[in-house]
Design an enzyme around this catalytic site. Structure first.
Site, short mmCIF file in Angstrom:
data_model
loop_
_atom_site.label_atom_id
_atom_site.label_comp_id
_atom_site.label_asym_id
_atom_site.label_seq_id
_atom_site.Cartn_x
_atom_site.Cartn_y
_atom_site.Cartn_z
N GLU A 6 -86.12 107.42 -21.88
CA GLU A 6 -87.00 107.10 -22.96
C GLU A 6 -88.85 107.90 -22.64
OE1 GLU A 6 -87.81 104.91 -26.82
OE2 GLU A 6 -87.56 104.64 -25.71
N LYS A 56 -83.54 109.55 -24.35
CA LYS A 56 -84.24 109.27 -25.66
C LYS A 56 -84.96 109.91 -26.44
CE LYS A 56 -84.89 105.02 -29.21
NZ LYS A 56 -84.56 104.26 -29.48
#
EC number: 4.1.2.13
Length: 308
Positions: A187, A224
């Site tokens: 992420e 993500k």
């Protein structure tokens, strides 16, 4: 990818979770607010700082909030593929079961936030703080039947050196997680208020692709990412053979804004936190709470599976 569940005791079960995450319809619920973000999350939920006296009481209250969410009738595998937990949530119980085991019974795949927060900004980015106890945490995650992990860093402005450092660190930690048999969610968030957002995302896409190409067969990750300014910019990431799934964070957008932007990006699912719980309140009756959460879940599901 080798993983073994002590409770379930079945490689077939693990593969069914992988199949669900890889090919199922739905989204990932992010319930992983940590010490730094919990006061804000509680305030949005209608619990002010004068309603708790210390950190222990604060975490008790946020666990009550999370318990109310995951025990709601609409919080099931029908619309939700997985849920990301905070470390304390993993170690606490919901209705007499460890949280991950409770989620598994609802056909929701459990993930764990493993980062310890962000370092000070340098070269336009905030790397993750050092995680000297990561191996021990990953061992506990396996014991608690966690399927995968998530760790967040942030890009605030365009800087080639900084962006490269963020992606390098994410994949370095990702390989440590893979070695423990867990699936890492990479992420590198992009600040939605950055004047260079589109330029950042173009370079980020290039750097991530280079790291994915270096992964060996059997090393599979999730991504993500902030919803990109240019729709479908991340198409090559979505289709990469080393990527299980690409999910998007809401990143400060309202739920309606995030849903509309998400619909423009084929193959990307939601992994919303604040946007998921938007409008929920500790002061609501159970009927009101469950009704609003159901509407939220259904709208995010629709944005994840139905594209413009």
């Amino acid at each position: 990818m080798k993983r073994f569940y002590k409770i379930m005791g079945s490689v077939d079960f693990n593969m069914s979770q992988l199949e669900k995450v890889k090919n199922g319809k739905g989204f990932i619920a992010a319930l992983d607010q940590s010490g730094g973000s919990t006061p804000k999350a509680l305030k949005l939920y209608g619990v002010n700082e004068d309603q708790y006296n210390n950190e222990d009481e604060m975490f008790d209250l946020v666990h009550e909030m999370r318990t109310r969410i995951v025990t709601s009738p609409s919080f099931t595998g029908e619309h939700i593929l997985g849920a990301i937990l905070f470390e304390q949530t993993m170690d606490r119980e919901v209705e007499g079961k460890y949280t991950a085991d409770y989620l598994i019974e609802k056909d929701v795949v459990p993930f764990l936030k493993v980062d310890k927060g962000l370092a000070d900004e340098e070269n336009g980015v905030q790397l993750m703080k050092d995680m000297p106890e990561l191996d021990a945490l990953l061992d506990r995650a396996n014991e608690r039947n966690i399927f995968g992990t998530k760790m967040r860093s942030v890009v605030n402005s365009f800087n080639e050196e900084g962006i490269k450092a963020v992606v390098d660190q994410q994949f370095e930690v990702g390989k440590q997680i893979l070695a423990k048999g867990l699936v890492p969610i990479i992420e590198p968030e992009v600040n939605i208020n950055s004047a260079d957002k589109k330029e950042i995302e173009t370079l980020l896409n290039k750097e991530i692709l280079a790291h994915l190409d270096d992964l060996s067969e059997g090393e599979e990750v999730m991504l993500k990412l902030t919803i990109p300014t240019e729709a479908n910019l991340y198409e090559d990431l979505v289709n990469h053979p080393r990527v299980i799934r690409v999910v998007a964070l809401s990143g400060g957008y309202s739920r309606d804004e995030a849903n509309e932007l998400l619909k423009k990006n084929n193959g990307i699912l939601a992994s919303f936190s604040r946007a998921l719980t938007e409008g929920l309140s500790a002061n609501q009756s159970d009927d009101e709470f469950n009704s609003d959460l159901k509407k939220s879940i259904e709208s995010i599901y629709d944005a994840s599976v139905n594209k413009n």
